[in-house]
Design an enzyme around this catalytic site. Structure first.
Site, mmCIF file in Angstrom:
data_model
loop_
_atom_site.group_PDB
_atom_site.id
_atom_site.type_symbol
_atom_site.label_atom_id
_atom_site.label_comp_id
_atom_site.label_asym_id
_atom_site.label_seq_id
_atom_site.Cartn_x
_atom_site.Cartn_y
_atom_site.Cartn_z
ATOM 1 N N TYR A 93 0.837 -1.201 0.000
ATOM 2 C CA TYR A 93 0.000 0.000 0.000
ATOM 3 C C TYR A 93 0.872 1.252 0.000
ATOM 4 O O TYR A 93 1.803 1.378 0.806
ATOM 5 C CB TYR A 93 -0.924 0.045 1.222
ATOM 6 C CG TYR A 93 -1.682 1.346 1.298
ATOM 7 C CD1 TYR A 93 -2.759 1.581 0.459
ATOM 8 C CD2 TYR A 93 -1.277 2.360 2.159
ATOM 9 C CE1 TYR A 93 -3.433 2.802 0.484
ATOM 10 C CE2 TYR A 93 -1.943 3.577 2.195
ATOM 11 C CZ TYR A 93 -3.016 3.787 1.354
ATOM 12 O OH TYR A 93 -3.676 4.990 1.373
ATOM 13 N N VAL A 94 0.549 2.161 -0.908
ATOM 14 C CA VAL A 94 1.167 3.483 -0.959
ATOM 15 C C VAL A 94 0.021 4.484 -1.104
ATOM 16 O O VAL A 94 -0.815 4.343 -2.001
ATOM 17 C CB VAL A 94 2.147 3.606 -2.155
ATOM 18 C CG1 VAL A 94 2.709 5.020 -2.242
ATOM 19 C CG2 VAL A 94 3.281 2.591 -2.029
ATOM 20 N N CYS A 125 1.113 -10.756 -3.416
ATOM 21 C CA CYS A 125 0.701 -9.406 -3.793
ATOM 22 C C CYS A 125 0.911 -9.214 -5.300
ATOM 23 O O CYS A 125 1.992 -9.511 -5.823
ATOM 24 C CB CYS A 125 1.526 -8.386 -3.017
ATOM 25 S SG CYS A 125 1.314 -6.693 -3.567
ATOM 26 N N SER A 126 -0.100 -8.712 -5.980
ATOM 27 C CA SER A 126 -0.003 -8.541 -7.434
ATOM 28 C C SER A 126 1.074 -7.529 -7.829
ATOM 29 O O SER A 126 1.699 -7.684 -8.883
ATOM 30 C CB SER A 126 -1.350 -8.132 -8.025
ATOM 31 O OG SER A 126 -1.784 -6.906 -7.477
#
Length: 114
Positions: free
Chosen positions: A54-55, A87-88
């Site tokens: 997450y960013v 995670c993609s």
């Protein structure tokens, strides 16, 4: 652009972000705790499953996700841990751009992707 975003971009241009290992939350995160990559340990601590990156929107495009991945992969490498890229972002973006990290991918994941 907000002052916060401008300040963030200027700082990113001059120095890499400091990434810290937050073992309690099972993630690697920026010093301000806003961007992170989460993991789950598997196989009695021998495999790190990277499950979510997450960013925040105002920090996207600055390379933070890549820096988070590098921190996780460096940690895994130095602790003889293999990685599952659930995670993609890790599987679809980071690894194709950084194939030198592929030897750390857990062998069962690699076999299933052939």
């Amino acid at each position: 652009m907000t002052n916060t975003a401008a300040t963030t971009e200027a700082k990113m241009a001059t120095e890499p972000p400091k990434i810290v290992w937050n073992e309690g939350k099972r993630r690697f995160e920026t010093e301000d705790h806003e961007a992170f990559i989460e993991y789950k340990m598997r196989n009695n601590g021998k495999v790190m499953d990277l499950v979510h990156t997450y960013v925040p929107s105002f920090k996207r495009g600055l390379g933070l996700a890549s820096h988070l991945c590098v921190a996780a992969f460096e940690h895994a490498s130095s602790h003889s841990i293999s990685i599952i890229p659930s995670c993609s972002y890790v599987s679809d973006t980071f690894l194709p751009r950084n194939p030198s990290w592929k030897p750390l991918i857990h062998s069962e994941v690699f076999k299933s992707s052939i």
